[in-house]
Design a protein around this motif. Structure first.
Motif, PDB file in Angstrom:
ATOM      1  N   ARG A   1       0.812  -1.177  -0.088  1.00  0.00           N
ATOM      2  CA  ARG A   1      -0.228   0.163   0.115  1.00  0.00           C
ATOM      3  C   ARG A   1       0.965   1.321  -0.137  1.00  0.00           C
ATOM      4  O   ARG A   1       0.618   2.240  -0.710  1.00  0.00           O
ATOM      5  CB  ARG A   1      -0.986   0.077   1.231  1.00  0.00           C
ATOM      6  CG  ARG A   1      -1.877   0.954   1.395  1.00  0.00           C
ATOM      7  CD  ARG A   1      -3.226   0.629   1.129  1.00  0.00           C
ATOM      8  NE  ARG A   1      -4.155   1.710   1.028  1.00  0.00           N
ATOM      9  CZ  ARG A   1      -4.978   1.886  -0.134  1.00  0.00           C
ATOM     10  NH1 ARG A   1      -4.898   1.435  -1.149  1.00  0.00           N
ATOM     11  NH2 ARG A   1      -5.737   2.979  -0.030  1.00  0.00           N
ATOM     12  N   ILE A   2       2.193   1.015   0.850  1.00  0.00           N
ATOM     13  CA  ILE A   2       2.888   2.297   0.960  1.00  0.00           C
ATOM     14  C   ILE A   2       3.391   2.593  -0.421  1.00  0.00           C
ATOM     15  O   ILE A   2       3.604   3.704  -0.943  1.00  0.00           O
ATOM     16  CB  ILE A   2       3.801   2.086   2.161  1.00  0.00           C
ATOM     17  CG1 ILE A   2       3.330   2.122   3.457  1.00  0.00           C
ATOM     18  CG2 ILE A   2       4.781   3.382   1.966  1.00  0.00           C
ATOM     19  CD1 ILE A   2       3.984   1.873   4.343  1.00  0.00           C
TER      20      ILE A   2
ATOM     21  N   GLN B   1       2.124   1.899  -3.153  1.00  0.00           N
ATOM     22  CA  GLN B   1       1.138   2.467  -3.948  1.00  0.00           C
ATOM     23  C   GLN B   1       0.729   3.875  -3.957  1.00  0.00           C
ATOM     24  O   GLN B   1       1.031   4.795  -4.758  1.00  0.00           O
ATOM     25  CB  GLN B   1      -0.184   1.707  -4.074  1.00  0.00           C
ATOM     26  CG  GLN B   1      -0.156   0.406  -5.035  1.00  0.00           C
ATOM     27  CD  GLN B   1      -1.678  -0.118  -4.991  1.00  0.00           C
ATOM     28  OE1 GLN B   1      -2.515   0.069  -3.952  1.00  0.00           O
ATOM     29  NE2 GLN B   1      -1.721  -1.130  -5.750  1.00  0.00           N
ATOM     30  N   VAL B   2       0.577   4.230  -2.474  1.00  0.00           N
ATOM     31  CA  VAL B   2      -0.094   5.423  -2.344  1.00  0.00           C
ATOM     32  C   VAL B   2       0.819   6.535  -1.451  1.00  0.00           C
ATOM     33  O   VAL B   2       0.559   7.537  -1.043  1.00  0.00           O
ATOM     34  CB  VAL B   2      -1.407   5.526  -1.834  1.00  0.00           C
ATOM     35  CG1 VAL B   2      -2.468   4.744  -2.420  1.00  0.00           C
ATOM     36  CG2 VAL B   2      -1.241   4.535  -0.351  1.00  0.00           C
TER      37      VAL B   2
ATOM     38  N   SER C   1       2.349   9.331   3.219  1.00  0.00           N
ATOM     39  CA  SER C   1       1.620  10.102   3.866  1.00  0.00           C
ATOM     40  C   SER C   1      -0.048   9.685   4.322  1.00  0.00           C
ATOM     41  O   SER C   1      -0.419  10.121   5.344  1.00  0.00           O
ATOM     42  CB  SER C   1       1.374  11.428   2.946  1.00  0.00           C
ATOM     43  OG  SER C   1       0.782  10.407   1.662  1.00  0.00           O
ATOM     44  N   GLU C   2      -0.412   8.713   3.589  1.00  0.00           N
ATOM     45  CA  GLU C   2      -1.665   8.122   4.002  1.00  0.00           C
ATOM     46  C   GLU C   2      -1.667   7.624   5.388  1.00  0.00           C
ATOM     47  O   GLU C   2      -2.693   7.815   6.345  1.00  0.00           O
ATOM     48  CB  GLU C   2      -2.363   7.044   3.200  1.00  0.00           C
ATOM     49  CG  GLU C   2      -3.824   6.801   3.291  1.00  0.00           C
ATOM     50  CD  GLU C   2      -4.221   5.440   2.655  1.00  0.00           C
ATOM     51  OE1 GLU C   2      -4.953   4.756   3.235  1.00  0.00           O
ATOM     52  OE2 GLU C   2      -3.550   5.261   1.618  1.00  0.00           O
ATOM     53  N   PHE C   3      -0.737   6.805   5.876  1.00  0.00           N
ATOM     54  CA  PHE C   3      -0.586   6.443   7.180  1.00  0.00           C
ATOM     55  C   PHE C   3      -0.383   7.171   8.190  1.00  0.00           C
ATOM     56  O   PHE C   3      -0.117   7.024   9.386  1.00  0.00           O
ATOM     57  CB  PHE C   3       0.453   5.330   7.140  1.00  0.00           C
ATOM     58  CG  PHE C   3      -0.001   3.997   6.000  1.00  0.00           C
ATOM     59  CD1 PHE C   3      -0.698   2.914   6.736  1.00  0.00           C
ATOM     60  CD2 PHE C   3       0.121   3.935   4.971  1.00  0.00           C
ATOM     61  CE1 PHE C   3      -1.126   1.931   6.193  1.00  0.00           C
ATOM     62  CE2 PHE C   3      -0.185   2.962   4.263  1.00  0.00           C
ATOM     63  CZ  PHE C   3      -0.778   1.652   4.852  1.00  0.00           C
TER      64      PHE C   3
ATOM     65  N   PRO D   1      -0.818  11.057  10.111  1.00  0.00           N
ATOM     66  CA  PRO D   1      -1.623  11.923  10.391  1.00  0.00           C
ATOM     67  C   PRO D   1      -1.085  13.370   9.936  1.00  0.00           C
ATOM     68  O   PRO D   1       0.107  13.412   9.755  1.00  0.00           O
ATOM     69  CB  PRO D   1      -1.780  11.961  11.902  1.00  0.00           C
ATOM     70  CG  PRO D   1      -0.428  11.266  12.370  1.00  0.00           C
ATOM     71  CD  PRO D   1       0.008  10.544  11.360  1.00  0.00           C
ATOM     72  N   GLN D   2      -2.033  14.003   9.466  1.00  0.00           N
ATOM     73  CA  GLN D   2      -1.733  15.408   9.182  1.00  0.00           C
ATOM     74  C   GLN D   2      -1.063  16.069  10.205  1.00  0.00           C
ATOM     75  O   GLN D   2       0.105  17.002   9.890  1.00  0.00           O
ATOM     76  CB  GLN D   2      -3.026  16.177   8.804  1.00  0.00           C
ATOM     77  CG  GLN D   2      -3.800  15.562   7.777  1.00  0.00           C
ATOM     78  CD  GLN D   2      -3.067  15.046   6.645  1.00  0.00           C
ATOM     79  OE1 GLN D   2      -2.411  15.677   5.966  1.00  0.00           O
ATOM     80  NE2 GLN D   2      -3.463  13.680   6.155  1.00  0.00           N
TER      81      GLN D   2
ATOM     82  N   ARG E   1       1.517   7.501  14.185  1.00  0.00           N
ATOM     83  CA  ARG E   1       0.068   7.343  14.134  1.00  0.00           C
ATOM     84  C   ARG E   1       0.046   5.991  14.273  1.00  0.00           C
ATOM     85  O   ARG E   1       0.302   5.224  13.575  1.00  0.00           O
ATOM     86  CB  ARG E   1      -0.327   7.703  12.564  1.00  0.00           C
ATOM     87  CG  ARG E   1      -1.723   7.070  12.236  1.00  0.00           C
ATOM     88  CD  ARG E   1      -2.766   8.142  12.244  1.00  0.00           C
ATOM     89  NE  ARG E   1      -3.968   7.470  12.157  1.00  0.00           N
ATOM     90  CZ  ARG E   1      -4.729   7.463  11.009  1.00  0.00           C
ATOM     91  NH1 ARG E   1      -4.406   7.895  10.084  1.00  0.00           N
ATOM     92  NH2 ARG E   1      -6.118   6.917  11.203  1.00  0.00           N
TER      93      ARG E   1
ATOM     94  N   HIS F   1      -3.131   3.112  14.020  1.00  0.00           N
ATOM     95  CA  HIS F   1      -4.295   2.696  13.593  1.00  0.00           C
ATOM     96  C   HIS F   1      -4.938   1.365  14.317  1.00  0.00           C
ATOM     97  O   HIS F   1      -4.311   0.659  14.594  1.00  0.00           O
ATOM     98  CB  HIS F   1      -4.375   2.443  12.001  1.00  0.00           C
ATOM     99  CG  HIS F   1      -4.317   3.354  11.265  1.00  0.00           C
ATOM    100  ND1 HIS F   1      -5.135   4.341  10.650  1.00  0.00           N
ATOM    101  CD2 HIS F   1      -2.987   3.886  10.770  1.00  0.00           C
ATOM    102  CE1 HIS F   1      -4.541   5.202   9.953  1.00  0.00           C
ATOM    103  NE2 HIS F   1      -3.247   5.018   9.890  1.00  0.00           N
TER     104      HIS F   1
END
Lengths: 440, 236
Positions: free
Chosen positions: A52-53, A55-56, A59-61, A63-64, A70, A72
């Protein structure tokens, strides 16, 4: 203890032992299995996360608001993924069990720690799974194992009981055959049906032995028959010669007495030989058993025959026979002899003015139980097992017969499938019990 | 009376011959079945005493042959050591008049021969008398004048046998053989002692009726004898 029981017990015990061991190692087994399973799942998830990392991006994992870290959780907080940037060296991958706070309570989590670099920044990914469910699985498995073991144990036990029983049945047959060998003429036995080679071998050996025994019996019988027969003629000669000599006139008294004494000796030989011959003939099946013999009537005839002796000893006869027992098929003259010998003993060994009881009743099996008791001096216990043997005499007094009377009784009883038992004690005197078989 | 003794044992045949000669029979001997057949064919006999164990053939065969001949009037008595029940039955079925297993007492044989003769000639000895006593064979009773004596079966048989051989000494063995016959018993001595008991009881009963005479005399060391009278009064 019977072999069958022993075998069943043995298999049951070994099964119980294995079950116990299984149950004992079950927690450990479940632990390792479940942990292995969890670890594999964690690794699989790690690969998914990495993918997943890829792929996307990372930053998705993250937090802003917090670039650093972070966590989950899934909805039930059974699993978490934790990603944090690290500045430290990158530790190698580890996997372990750590306690974590979850909704205010501590729960064991299995945690996979993996470090990786993304865009030059080293991160540590932790994927955790609560292993609270392991306990559940363990309980479930344990119950399952217990039930399965019980079921398997019981079914195999029943199966083994049956199978071992049928496997060992030939053994019982063989024993039955051996027990049937009572006298010189064992009954014909059906062939043994078994596929077990050991039993076939045992049976064959026993059969061989029986044949041997039978031939020995046969020889003995033949010998007795021949010898007795060959001896009867010379005895005849002597007896007749003595008789002729006694008839001579002017014989000195001394000689007369001598002759009479000699005749007595001969008579003794004659009786012995005749009895031996009778026994061998009975055992050779030379007597036809074709008659229906009314027991009560024959007993009455015997009593009548012995009437003088009974009166002479002032004996009292008590008749307590119920019913009308019949022996069939039987040989009347032999049955007469059998009762005669038993009653003549009951008279001979009784005391003056004593009693003889003839009792009996039908048994539920259709047979008849006949008792002949006398109030004489009891037979010593150590003699009881041997009283039916030939030439066994326990009285020193030679006039008390030749020790063949009961041997004749035994042979005749065997021929007619009558079992004879004897008991003797001070209170009741001596009691012969005859189990007469049901009339055919 | 002519007797053919068929017996392969010489000594036995000899003793038989001596006894029968003393009993006033004429004896002839055969030692094999063949010899016996020949003699039976040529001569007439009143009695054939037949041993079953002949060297050349079974005595029962000889018996069957002899019985098939029409004019064979001889009474046949089997004397055999083969005392098995079947032999006895076969012998009697094949037409033998009597059967005595060896060893037998010669006296018993003599009595049987007399009985056979009486049967053959239709002489029925129903009553035997001695002193004031009458022994009836028909109803097996013993009477003294009008009194019926209470005697047991054995006592009756004993007295009967003594009467048949009146005046002769009978040994206890001869008496017990006659009375007990072939009941296989374990104690012959015991039986011959029992003869004494029977005689004692019989004497008591006879003495109650006739105290003056001792009818059954003891011959010391040998046996008993029924006292002779001046005129034996045999009623037939």
């Amino acid at each position: 203890m019977k072999l069958q029981r022993k075998l069943v017990l043995l298999t049951t015990l070994s099964k119980c032992l294995m079950a116990a061991v299984l149950l004992l190692i079950l927690p450990w087994l479940v632990q390792t299995l479940v942990l292995g399973h969890t670890d594999a799942a964690l690794r699989a998830e790690l690969r998914q996360v990495q993918a997943r990392i890829e792929q996307v991006g990372i930053s998705e994992f993250l937090p802003q608001d917090q670039v650093q870290r972070r966590t989950h959780y899934d909805l039930l907080q059974d699993e978490f993924i934790d990603l944090q940037a690290t500045t430290a060296k990158m530790p190698p991958d580890t996997i372990g069990t750590f306690p974590r706070q979850r909704q205010g309570s501590e729960v064991d989590f299995r945690v996979l720690r993996h470090s990786a670099r993304y865009q030059g920044q080293p991160y540590i990914i932790e994927i955790g799974k609560s292993i609270e469910s392991v306990q559940e699985v363990y309980k479930l498995l344990r119950n399952l194992a217990v039930y399965a073991l019980l079921f398997v144990g019981l079914t195999t036990l029943l199966l083994e009981l049956g199978v071992i029983g049928s496997l060992l049945r030939p053994f019982d047959h063989i024993v039955e055959r051996l027990r049937a060998v009572q006298g010189p003429t064992p009954p014909d036995l059906p062939a043994l049906r078994t596929s077990t080679s050991d039993f076939q071998y045992l049976d064959a050996s026993i059969q061989q032995m029986l044949v041997k025994i039978q031939s020995v019996f046969e020889q003995e019988r033949q010998f007795i028959a021949t010898a007795s027969h060959e001896l009867l003629t010379p005895i005849s000669v002597l007896q007749n010669r003595f008789e002729n000599m006694l008839r001579a006139e002017n014989l000195p008294e001394e000689a007369e007495t001598q002759l009479v004494t000699s005749q007595k000796t001969l008579q003794r030989m004659t009786v012995t030989l005749r009895t031996l011959l009778l026994i061998s003939r009975v055992e050779n099946n030379q007597f036809a058993r074709t008659e229906e013999v009314p027991v009560r009537l024959v007993l009455q005839e015997v009593i009548e025959e012995l009437e003088d002796r009974i009166n002479n000893e002032a004996l009292v006869i008590h008749w307590n026979l119920t019913g009308e027992p019949v022996l069939a098929p039987a040989n009347r003259s032999l049955i007469f002899t059998l009762f005669f010998n038993l009653l003549s003993n009951a008279i001979k060994y009784n005391q003056y003015g004593g009693q003889i009881e003839l009792g009996g009743y039908s048994t539920p099996e259709g047979g008849y139980l006949l008792r002949i008791c006398n109030t004489g001096k009891p037979i010593p216990a150590e003699h009881l097992p041997f009283i039916f043997e030939r030439f066994r005499r326990f009285d020193e007094d030679a006039a008390e017969g030749y020790g063949l009377g009961l041997a004749v009784v035994r042979s005749i009883a065997q021929l007619h499938h009558i079992t004879v038992q004897v008991e003797s004690d001070e209170q009741r005197g001596t009691e012969f019990t005859l189990h007469l078989p049901p009339a055919a | 009376m002519n007797v053919l003794i068929v017996e392969d044992d010489r000594a036995l045949a000899r003793e038989l011959g001596i006894f029968l000669y003393n009993e006033h029979y004429y004896c002839d001997f055969a030692r094999t079945g063949r010899e016996a057949s020949e003699k039976l064919f040529v001569n007439e006999y009143d009695f054939v005493l037949l041993d079953l164990g002949l060297p050349d053939q079974d005595g029962l065969q000889l018996l069957a042959q002899a019985r098939q001949e029409r004019n064979q009037k001889a009474s046949i008595i089997i004397l055999s050591a083969r005392g098995s029940v079947d032999d006895r039955i076969n012998g009697l079925n094949l037409g033998a008049d009597d059967y005595l297993p060896k060893p037998y007492s010669l006296l018993e044989l003599g009595s049987r021969m007399q009985a056979v003769t009486r049967r053959k000639h239709g002489v029925v000895l129903d009553k035997l008398a001695f002193g004031g006593f009458v022994l009836s064979l028909g109803d097996r009773s013993l009477r003294h004048s009008e009194t019926l004596l209470d005697v047991t079966r054995k006592e009756f048989e004993l007295l009967h046998y003594l009467l048949l051989h009146r005046g002769k000494v009978l040994t206890r063995l001869q008496l017990s053989e006659h009375i007990w016959g072939n009941t296989i018993n374990d104690s012959a001595d015991h039986d011959s002692n029992y003869i004494n008991v029977h005689v004692k009881n019989l004497r008591k009963k006879l003495a109650q009726q006739d105290p003056a005479t001792e009818w059954v005399e003891t011959v010391r060391g040998i046996g008993y004898r029924l006292r002779l009278e001046a005129n034996p009064d045999l009623t037939t």
